[in-house]
Design a protein around this motif. Structure first.
Motif, PDB file in Angstrom:
ATOM      1  N   GLU A   8     -78.994 -16.445 -94.444  1.00 25.46           N
ATOM      2  CA  GLU A   8     -78.416 -17.776 -94.583  1.00 25.46           C
ATOM      3  C   GLU A   8     -76.922 -17.635 -94.847  1.00 25.46           C
ATOM      4  O   GLU A   8     -76.504 -17.076 -95.865  1.00 25.46           O
ATOM      5  N   VAL A   9     -76.128 -18.138 -93.919  1.00 21.12           N
ATOM      6  CA  VAL A   9     -74.671 -18.087 -94.012  1.00 21.12           C
ATOM      7  C   VAL A   9     -74.179 -19.346 -94.731  1.00 21.12           C
ATOM      8  O   VAL A   9     -74.639 -20.452 -94.450  1.00 21.12           O
ATOM      9  N   ALA A  10     -73.238 -19.161 -95.667  1.00 19.10           N
ATOM     10  CA  ALA A  10     -72.757 -20.266 -96.508  1.00 19.10           C
ATOM     11  C   ALA A  10     -73.914 -20.835 -97.318  1.00 19.10           C
ATOM     12  O   ALA A  10     -74.177 -22.040 -97.320  1.00 19.10           O
ATOM     13  N   THR A  55     -81.629 -13.209 -97.101  1.00 17.77           N
ATOM     14  CA  THR A  55     -80.340 -12.760 -97.602  1.00 17.77           C
ATOM     15  C   THR A  55     -79.378 -13.929 -97.485  1.00 17.77           C
ATOM     16  O   THR A  55     -79.222 -14.490 -96.407  1.00 17.77           O
ATOM     17  N   GLY A  56     -78.766 -14.295 -98.590  1.00 18.04           N
ATOM     18  CA  GLY A  56     -77.799 -15.379 -98.577  1.00 18.04           C
ATOM     19  C   GLY A  56     -76.398 -14.847 -98.809  1.00 18.04           C
ATOM     20  O   GLY A  56     -76.192 -13.994 -99.680  1.00 18.04           O
ATOM     21  N   VAL A  57     -75.445 -15.319 -98.027  1.00 20.85           N
ATOM     22  CA  VAL A  57     -74.058 -14.876 -98.167  1.00 20.85           C
ATOM     23  C   VAL A  57     -73.162 -16.098 -98.330  1.00 20.85           C
ATOM     24  O   VAL A  57     -73.390 -17.130 -97.695  1.00 20.85           O
ATOM     25  N   ASP A  58     -72.187 -15.991 -99.226  1.00 21.76           N
ATOM     26  CA  ASP A  58     -71.263 -17.092 -99.449  1.00 21.76           C
ATOM     27  C   ASP A  58     -69.923 -16.545 -99.899  1.00 21.76           C
ATOM     28  O   ASP A  58     -69.846 -15.484-100.533  1.00 21.76           O
ATOM     29  N   LEU A  59     -68.874 -17.287 -99.589  1.00 25.89           N
ATOM     30  CA  LEU A  59     -67.516 -16.892 -99.952  1.00 25.89           C
ATOM     31  C   LEU A  59     -67.252 -17.056-101.444  1.00 25.89           C
ATOM     32  O   LEU A  59     -66.422 -16.354-102.018  1.00 25.89           O
ATOM     33  N   SER A  60     -67.963 -17.989-102.084  1.00 30.02           N
ATOM     34  CA  SER A  60     -67.664 -18.384-103.460  1.00 30.02           C
ATOM     35  C   SER A  60     -68.587 -17.711-104.465  1.00 30.02           C
ATOM     36  O   SER A  60     -69.797 -17.977-104.485  1.00 30.02           O
ATOM     37  N   PRO A  61     -68.069 -16.883-105.355  1.00 31.14           N
ATOM     38  CA  PRO A  61     -68.910 -16.288-106.393  1.00 31.14           C
ATOM     39  C   PRO A  61     -69.500 -17.313-107.350  1.00 31.14           C
ATOM     40  O   PRO A  61     -70.599 -17.127-107.877  1.00 31.14           O
ATOM     41  N   ARG A 119     -75.265 -12.218-101.790  1.00 26.73           N
ATOM     42  CA  ARG A 119     -74.055 -11.401-101.863  1.00 26.73           C
ATOM     43  C   ARG A 119     -72.845 -12.196-101.390  1.00 26.73           C
ATOM     44  O   ARG A 119     -72.960 -13.154-100.622  1.00 26.73           O
ATOM     45  N   GLU A 120     -71.691 -11.789-101.875  1.00 22.40           N
ATOM     46  CA  GLU A 120     -70.439 -12.431-101.513  1.00 22.40           C
ATOM     47  C   GLU A 120     -69.974 -11.922-100.156  1.00 22.40           C
ATOM     48  O   GLU A 120     -70.074 -10.728 -99.864  1.00 22.40           O
ATOM     49  N   GLY A 121     -69.457 -12.818 -99.330  1.00 20.20           N
ATOM     50  CA  GLY A 121     -68.968 -12.412 -98.025  1.00 20.20           C
ATOM     51  C   GLY A 121     -68.406 -13.583 -97.249  1.00 20.20           C
ATOM     52  O   GLY A 121     -68.664 -14.753 -97.571  1.00 20.20           O
ATOM     53  N   ASP A 122     -67.648 -13.265 -96.218  1.00 17.97           N
ATOM     54  CA  ASP A 122     -66.955 -14.244 -95.380  1.00 17.97           C
ATOM     55  C   ASP A 122     -67.752 -14.458 -94.099  1.00 17.97           C
ATOM     56  O   ASP A 122     -68.087 -13.497 -93.396  1.00 17.97           O
ATOM     57  N   ALA A 123     -68.043 -15.712 -93.773  1.00 20.28           N
ATOM     58  CA  ALA A 123     -68.808 -16.028 -92.563  1.00 20.28           C
ATOM     59  C   ALA A 123     -68.119 -15.557 -91.294  1.00 20.28           C
ATOM     60  O   ALA A 123     -68.778 -15.301 -90.284  1.00 20.28           O
TER      61      ALA A 123
END
Length: 205
Positions: A45-47, A64-70, A87-91
């Motif tokens: 899941e992105v964002a 697995t979820g990824v987002d820019l904002s901690p 986890r933190e990451g950029d789409a």
């Protein structure tokens, strides 16, 4: 731009769920169930934001979820059960290898990602051949008076939070070489659900 977006969503995190609750029940009603029922296997899941989508996934998937904002991820951890990794990451530069996931989901995220073309390209990259892309977002209306209101609203929301109301993701999905399976527009065309598949080698772009 990335750092600015991170700051915007970090500030929004504590109150985001309250702010969007009414829209979730009305404007986007049924959308999260629609996404969850179609996700299979290894899901990215992105964002992922505060994790509002997490309760809607089936028990037999890993997420697995990824987002820019901690700060948004900190809220999401309260919703994350077994089989969920955050986890933190950029789409636009996903921190994963090629062909790692069976399904990629993005719910109400592409409206705020600065470069949606890059993000959709990254979603395609991390999908296995034949993998499914599932999108839910607010998009430009099919009704001219509503479109005009959306354009006016963007004069505030784009500078403040990078949030767009006159985008539409479906043409970008086709441009990226996905095979469209389902597309549905609701609420005067302002909400769109998209299901598409990454073409298997030899069967498409």
């Amino acid at each position: 731009m990335t750092e600015r977006q991170r700051r915007v969503w970090d500030r929004s995190a504590p109150r985001y769920d309250r702010q969007i609750a009414l829209l979730e029940r009305t404007w986007f009603a049924g959308g999260r169930e629609w996404l969850g029922s179609r996700a299979r296997g290894r899901v990215l899941e992105v964002a992922v934001g505060t994790g509002l989508q997490l309760p809607y996934y089936r028990d037999d998937v890993t997420v697995t979820g990824v987002d820019l904002s901690p700060e948004m991820l900190a809220v999401a951890r309260g919703r994350a059960g077994e089989g969920v990794t955050l986890r933190e990451g950029d789409a636009e530069r996903l921190p994963f290898g090629d062909e790692e996931f069976d399904t990629v989901v993005c719910a109400l995220g592409l409206c705020t990602i600065p470069d949606p073309v890059a993000a959709i390209g990254e979603m395609r990259r991390v999908l296995v051949p034949g993998g499914r892309l599932l999108l839910l977002d607010h998009v430009v209306s099919t009704w001219p008076p509503v479109r005009a209101c959306q354009w006016l609203l963007e004069r505030l929301t784009v500078p403040m939070a990078g949030e767009h109301f006159t985008r539409r993701q479906l043409p970008l999905v086709r441009q990226a070489g996905f095979d469209l399976e389902e597309a549905e527009r609701l609420k005067a065309g302002t909400v769109e659900r998209v299901a598409a598949r990454k073409a298997v080698l030899g069967s498409g772009p």
